[in-house]
Design a protein around this motif. Structure first.
Motif, mmCIF file in Angstrom:
data_model
loop_
_atom_site.group_PDB
_atom_site.id
_atom_site.type_symbol
_atom_site.label_atom_id
_atom_site.label_comp_id
_atom_site.label_asym_id
_atom_site.label_seq_id
_atom_site.Cartn_x
_atom_site.Cartn_y
_atom_site.Cartn_z
ATOM 1 N N TRP A 141 0.822 -1.206 0.000
ATOM 2 C CA TRP A 141 0.000 0.000 0.000
ATOM 3 C C TRP A 141 0.848 1.243 0.000
ATOM 4 N N ASP A 142 1.951 1.237 0.718
ATOM 5 C CA ASP A 142 2.735 2.466 0.846
ATOM 6 C C ASP A 142 3.382 2.887 -0.468
ATOM 7 N N SER A 143 3.505 1.969 -1.434
ATOM 8 C CA SER A 143 4.108 2.327 -2.714
ATOM 9 C C SER A 143 3.067 2.713 -3.768
ATOM 10 N N SER A 144 1.788 2.626 -3.434
ATOM 11 C CA SER A 144 0.737 3.053 -4.363
ATOM 12 C C SER A 144 0.741 4.571 -4.486
ATOM 13 N N VAL A 145 0.359 5.078 -5.658
ATOM 14 C CA VAL A 145 0.449 6.517 -5.911
ATOM 15 C C VAL A 145 -0.874 7.216 -5.661
ATOM 16 N N SER A 147 -2.797 10.109 -7.338
ATOM 17 C CA SER A 147 -2.788 10.897 -8.567
ATOM 18 C C SER A 147 -3.157 12.354 -8.344
ATOM 19 N N GLU A 148 -3.956 12.637 -7.290
ATOM 20 C CA GLU A 148 -4.429 14.009 -7.089
ATOM 21 C C GLU A 148 -3.467 14.855 -6.261
ATOM 22 N N LYS A 149 -2.386 14.262 -5.743
ATOM 23 C CA LYS A 149 -1.439 15.016 -4.914
ATOM 24 C C LYS A 149 -0.173 15.318 -5.705
ATOM 25 N N THR A 150 0.434 16.471 -5.399
ATOM 26 C CA THR A 150 1.640 16.883 -6.113
ATOM 27 C C THR A 150 2.746 17.197 -5.115
ATOM 28 N N ILE A 151 3.890 17.577 -5.649
ATOM 29 C CA ILE A 151 5.034 17.914 -4.821
ATOM 30 C C ILE A 151 4.737 19.086 -3.898
ATOM 31 N N LEU A 152 3.721 19.887 -4.240
ATOM 32 C CA LEU A 152 3.328 21.013 -3.390
ATOM 33 C C LEU A 152 2.721 20.546 -2.074
ATOM 34 N N ASP A 153 2.319 19.280 -2.012
ATOM 35 C CA ASP A 153 1.759 18.727 -0.776
ATOM 36 C C ASP A 153 2.840 18.200 0.162
ATOM 37 N N ILE A 154 4.099 18.339 -0.221
ATOM 38 C CA ILE A 154 5.222 17.871 0.589
ATOM 39 C C ILE A 154 5.877 19.044 1.306
ATOM 40 N N ASN A 155 6.196 18.846 2.565
ATOM 41 C CA ASN A 155 6.910 19.850 3.360
ATOM 42 C C ASN A 155 8.402 19.711 3.088
ATOM 43 N N LYS A 156 8.974 20.669 2.388
ATOM 44 C CA LYS A 156 10.379 20.591 1.979
ATOM 45 C C LYS A 156 11.316 20.574 3.185
ATOM 46 N N ASP A 157 10.960 21.319 4.229
ATOM 47 C CA ASP A 157 11.822 21.372 5.419
ATOM 48 C C ASP A 157 11.910 20.002 6.087
ATOM 49 N N LYS A 158 10.810 19.270 6.058
ATOM 50 C CA LYS A 158 10.823 17.944 6.683
ATOM 51 C C LYS A 158 11.689 16.970 5.889
ATOM 52 N N VAL A 159 11.676 17.113 4.574
ATOM 53 C CA VAL A 159 12.551 16.279 3.748
ATOM 54 C C VAL A 159 14.010 16.608 4.049
ATOM 55 N N ASN A 192 6.709 7.911 -11.489
ATOM 56 C CA ASN A 192 6.270 8.702 -12.650
ATOM 57 C C ASN A 192 5.828 10.093 -12.222
ATOM 58 N N ASN A 193 6.636 10.664 -11.313
ATOM 59 C CA ASN A 193 6.400 12.022 -10.792
ATOM 60 C C ASN A 193 5.110 12.147 -9.980
ATOM 61 N N LYS A 194 4.594 11.021 -9.528
ATOM 62 C CA LYS A 194 3.411 11.044 -8.657
ATOM 63 C C LYS A 194 3.796 10.573 -7.268
ATOM 64 N N LEU A 195 3.224 11.218 -6.264
ATOM 65 C CA LEU A 195 3.555 10.893 -4.873
ATOM 66 C C LEU A 195 2.973 9.549 -4.463
ATOM 67 N N THR A 196 3.738 8.829 -3.667
ATOM 68 C CA THR A 196 3.231 7.586 -3.084
ATOM 69 C C THR A 196 2.555 7.881 -1.750
ATOM 70 N N ASN A 197 1.798 6.911 -1.259
ATOM 71 C CA ASN A 197 1.201 7.044 0.072
ATOM 72 C C ASN A 197 2.279 7.268 1.126
ATOM 73 N N ALA A 198 3.402 6.559 0.986
ATOM 74 C CA ALA A 198 4.483 6.693 1.955
ATOM 75 C C ALA A 198 5.021 8.115 1.994
ATOM 76 N N ALA A 199 5.129 8.771 0.838
ATOM 77 C CA ALA A 199 5.639 10.144 0.790
ATOM 78 C C ALA A 199 4.771 11.080 1.621
ATOM 79 N N ILE A 200 3.453 10.920 1.519
ATOM 80 C CA ILE A 200 2.533 11.770 2.281
ATOM 81 C C ILE A 200 2.669 11.498 3.778
ATOM 82 N N LEU A 201 2.722 10.223 4.168
ATOM 83 C CA LEU A 201 2.822 9.891 5.591
ATOM 84 C C LEU A 201 4.134 10.367 6.202
#
Length: 468
Positions: A141-145, A147-159, A192-201
């Protein structure tokens, strides 16, 4: 050939794992049975035996077995290669086709899928076929993408903070100035430039809004039953941030002693080993089933502490194997990889052993592991007796601190006054007062004297006590 064993099977009737076919002319039904056995529990087909178990035998020529094997291979998908042997019973030859359950399902025959139900072959419905595919296709599940989320939904400071910590803990030597997309790609968190579930968590700006089930629910209950709670908190944020926050909640609600050894750094000794609790909390957050709508829960009782993790154990792992050497089987491989990089976990399947050993070193009863209602539960048990040593002072939880500060500020306080100030039930307050009785003095003719009041023992250093 074990004649007695085969006779025993033939003397019985057809079953979930035994099928009789009178002759090779029933090839269509033989293929259906091969599909059914591979998709269920495996089984044996005896050719040359009537439905009632009568042994009629079968004519076997030079290429009979090879032809049968080819028929099965050519008409199954994936291709099945059963073990085919000739057996002789009562001077008659029969063919035994031994079929094992196939690890990857479903197995088709002529574009159809069959299941063994009792002693019959039944064609699988579309829903049943989807279920077989879902259960047997490698899926995380964590590797599933999303489609409606983009890199803008990621906190750059946390990365960036993650990369710095990874460099420190694992000497990863990652470039901290690389763009976020490059970093996420390196972690396999973009497909393919789409966020995974793991990226959001792990790094999302609002992971709990997208996945409310990722919230960790913590509660301190009154007594030993999950009925009345004294405190409750929902731990939000990314799953990396949740770990220290959950441990802080636990710390507030268990006894922690402070070893005053003269060093600048004071050593805290938790009622339950901190390293064991940390391991259990991380395991629950990392390895839980995120498709389950339940939450990880931490339940603190007077006599135990429980950590509930939605999801059963991975295939091949049992409760007993957790207590010995076992391989690591992460349910969420991307999350586990990131947790490894910041030393939240190791990748050797040693976490439960560290939990057990930490409790043993603390002279506590070994924790229990159990599966209940599709949840995996780790239970830590409180020590039955108290140990005291020189240089060790009691640490109060937050409610106990409020009680002590209130009494100290007033100079003395009656039970009713304390209850009004703290805002808890008399039953719960009495339990807290009993727990800190060693630092309080009761001034009254009896324990139930309505004119009686509490003061702080004159030997107690109040400022020192409230500091931790």
């Amino acid at each position: 050939m074990n004649n007695s064993s085969e006779k025993e099977k033939l003397n019985s009737s057809e079953s979930e794992t035994i099928e009789f076919k009178n002759s090779l002319s029933e090839m269509e039904q033989i293929l259906e049975t091969v599909s059914a056995f591979t998709n269920t529990k495996g089984g044996e087909i005896f050719i040359g035996v009537a439905d009632d178990g009568k042994i009629n035998g079968v004519t076997i020529g030079k290429g009979t077995l090879e032809h049968l094997a080819n028929e099965i291979k050519l008409n199954t998908d994936p291709k099945i290669f059963p073990n085919i042997t000739i057996e002789e019973i009562n001077s008659k030859k029969i063919i035994k086709v031994s079929v094992e359950e196939y690890p990857i399902k479903p197995v088709f025959t002529k574009e159809k899928v069959f299941l063994r139900v009792g002693k019959t072959n039944q064609k699988a419905s579309a829903d049943k076929m989807r279920e077989l595919i879902t259960k047997n296709t490698p899926y995380h599940w964590d590797s599933s993408v999303l489609s409606e989320k983009t890199i803008l939904d990621i906190n750059k400071d946390k990365v960036k903070s993650f990369i710095l910590l990874s460099n420190e803990e694992r000497n990863s030597l990652w470039e901290t100035e690389s763009d976020v997309s490059s970093q996420l790609n390196r972690l396999n968190l973009l497909h393919n430039n789409k966020l995974t579930n793991a990226a959001i968590l792990l790094f999302g700006k609002a992971p709990n809004r997208i996945y409310p089930r990722s919230i960790v629910k913590c509660a301190k209950f009154a007594g030993n039953e999950p009925i009345d709670f004294i405190d409750m908190q929902e731990i939000k944020g990314t799953i990396i941030e949740q770990v220290p926050d959950v441990l802080n909640f636990i710390r507030r609600h268990i006894n922690v002693t402070v070893n005053i050894s003269g060093k600048a750094q004071r050593d805290e000794i938790w009622e339950y080993p901190k390293e064991a609790l940390r391991e259990a909390v991380i395991n629950a957050i990392c390895h839980r089933n995120y498709e389950d709508t339940g939450n990880v829960q931490v339940r603190i009782f007077d006599n135990r502490l429980e950590i509930w993790n939605p999801g059963t154990l991975p295939k091949g792992i049992t409760i007993d194997s957790l207590k010995g050497d076992h391989r690591s089987h992460p349910r969420n491989e991307l999350i586990a990889r990131c947790f490894y990089l910041i030393k939240y976990i190791e990748q050797w399947g040693t976490g439960t052993n560290r939990i057990i050993n930490a409790c043993k070193d603390a002279s506590l009863t070994a924790p229990s592991f159990e599966i209940k209602d599709n949840d995996f539960i780790v239970t830590f048990y409180k020590a039955t007796g108290e140990t005291k040593s020189s240089g060790v002072s009691i640490r109060l939880n937050e409610t106990q601190k409020k009680i002590v500060k209130f009494i100290a500020d007033k100079g003395s306080a009656k039970t009713g006054e304390i209850q009004t100030h703290i805002g808890i039930s008399r039953r719960v307050l009495n339990r807290y007062l009993n727990e800190i009785a060693s630092i309080l003095d009761w001034n009254g003719k009896s324990k139930t004297d309505p004119t009686g009041y509490y003061t702080i023992n004159k030997n107690v250093e109040i400022e020192e006590l409230l500091k931790f």
